[in-house]
Scaffold this active site. Structure first.
Site, PDB file in Angstrom:
ATOM      1  CG  ASP A  65      39.830  40.984  42.278  1.00 19.23           C
ATOM      2  OD1 ASP A  65      41.057  41.146  42.333  1.00 19.23           O
ATOM      3  OD2 ASP A  65      39.282  39.887  42.482  1.00 19.23           O
ATOM      4  CG  ASN A 131      32.666  31.118  46.176  1.00 23.75           C
ATOM      5  OD1 ASN A 131      33.645  31.257  45.445  1.00 23.75           O
ATOM      6  ND2 ASN A 131      32.036  32.138  46.723  1.00 23.75           N
ATOM      7  CG  HIS A 133      35.272  33.851  43.942  1.00 22.32           C
ATOM      8  ND1 HIS A 133      35.108  34.541  45.115  1.00 22.32           N
ATOM      9  CD2 HIS A 133      36.605  33.577  43.867  1.00 22.32           C
ATOM     10  CE1 HIS A 133      36.278  34.696  45.705  1.00 22.32           C
ATOM     11  NE2 HIS A 133      37.191  34.115  44.975  1.00 22.32           N
ATOM     12  CD  GLU A 138      31.978  35.944  45.978  1.00 20.27           C
ATOM     13  OE1 GLU A 138      32.438  34.895  45.484  1.00 20.27           O
ATOM     14  OE2 GLU A 138      32.281  36.323  47.110  1.00 20.27           O
TER      15      GLU A 138
HETATM   16  C1  F6R Z   1      41.705  37.804  43.591  1.00 18.49           C
HETATM   17  C2  F6R Z   1      40.959  36.839  42.794  1.00 18.49           C
HETATM   18  C3  F6R Z   1      40.259  35.719  43.484  1.00 18.49           C
HETATM   19  C4  F6R Z   1      41.252  34.647  43.962  1.00 18.49           C
HETATM   20  C5  F6R Z   1      40.524  33.509  44.649  1.00 18.49           C
HETATM   21  C6  F6R Z   1      41.481  32.487  45.210  1.00 18.49           C
HETATM   22  O1  F6R Z   1      42.290  38.776  42.768  1.00 18.49           O
HETATM   23  O2  F6R Z   1      40.896  36.952  41.620  1.00 18.49           O
HETATM   24  O3  F6R Z   1      39.318  35.157  42.622  1.00 18.49           O
HETATM   25  O4  F6R Z   1      41.956  34.164  42.864  1.00 18.49           O
HETATM   26  O5  F6R Z   1      39.745  33.991  45.693  1.00 18.49           O
HETATM   27  O6  F6R Z   1      42.196  33.022  46.269  1.00 18.49           O
HETATM   28  P1  F6R Z   1      43.304  32.178  47.017  1.00 18.49           P
HETATM   29  O7  F6R Z   1      44.391  31.957  46.033  1.00 18.49           O
HETATM   30  O8  F6R Z   1      43.748  33.055  48.167  1.00 18.49           O
HETATM   31  O9  F6R Z   1      42.673  30.916  47.447  1.00 18.49           O
END
Ligand code: F6R
Length: 237
Positions: A65, A131, A133, A138
């Site tokens: 992303d 959440n 995701h 989301e």
């Molecule tokens: C970002 C991604 C997100 C993160 C998720 C956890 O490329 O794929 O889904 O893996 O938001 O983020 P952290 O590790 O910062 O808690």
């Protein structure tokens, strides 16, 4: 589905890095899907260590992303994160690094391009949001979604507000590969560390797969491994 529970995040990151290195050893031109975020920092640190014995030169990467409207050169772009924590530290070929362009003038075309190019990911690495995701997909995202522009929830934007210098500066949209796109990867490893992830992990694995928790789709993948530390695994049944 495999669930590996480790003593702590260092052990989990190391375990994941060794699994990835093993795949690169088997196939030196592995197509690797990558993620950003705090969870990935210890993992990339461990993966870089394997570069002493594993050659990354032919590995092709696709990140999940990117923020919409943010240039790759911006310090807050997910591309900059990857450069800082991973790409600048190992012998990977620049032309093998692939990213969505959040500044593209034609977002629809950009998403279509990426959707095509990501067909053939051998191993996808995922984190999980508080959440549930995955990528920027989301809660509520249909399970058949393809690469697309997505509205980021307030809850997730709040987490990034320090980085961007205030909540209002955090982009409202992101570009992400879709849930269906993730599911066509041959192999998936999801990493989750810490107490804040315990609910999301439990809802992904304890309950029946449902679109309120995007990561719960992974129950239906034929080769997925969750690597957790004890805290992230604490609410599993
Ligand atoms: C970002 C991604 C997100 C993160 C998720 C956890 O490329 O794929 O889904 O893996 O938001 O983020 P952290 O590790 O910062 O808690």
């Amino acid at each position: 589905m495999k669930v590996i529970i480790c003593k702590n995040k260092k052990e989990g990151a190391n375990k994941a890095a060794l699994l990835v290195a093993e795949q690169i050893k088997k196939k030196n031109n592995l197509v690797l899907g990558l993620a950003t975020g705090q969870t990935m920092i210890p993992f990339y640190k461990e993966l870089i260590k394997t570069n002493k014995r594993i050659d990354f030169l032919k590995v092709k990467t696709f990140n999940l992303d990117e923020w919409c409207g943010v240039d790759h050169n911006n310090k807050n772009s997910l591309k900059s994160f990857m450069d800082k924590y991973f790409f600048s530290k190992l012998n990977i070929s620049r032309e093998n690094i692939n990213f969505l362009n959040g500044k593209s003038k034609n977002i629809k075309k950009e998403c279509e391009r990426y959707e095509k190019e990501t067909n053939g990911i051998d191993l996808q690495i995922l984190g999980i949001g508080i959440n549930g995701h995955i990528g920027f997909n989301e809660p509520g995202t249909p399970f058949n979604s393809l690469t697309n522009k997505i509205k980021i929830t307030k809850e997730i934007r709040e987490l990034y507000s320090k980085e961007f210098g205030g909540f209002n500066k955090v982009p409202k949209y992101g570009l992400t590969i879709g849930i269906k796109t993730i599911m066509r990867s041959k192999k998936i490893i999801l990493l989750a560390f810490g107490k804040s992830k315990a609910d999301a992990v439990a809802k992904s694995l304890n309950n029946k797969s449902n679109k309120k928790i995007p990561a719960s789709i992974l129950q239906k993948h034929k080769d997925v491994t969750f690597i957790l530390d004890k805290k992230a695994a604490s609410k599993l049944e």
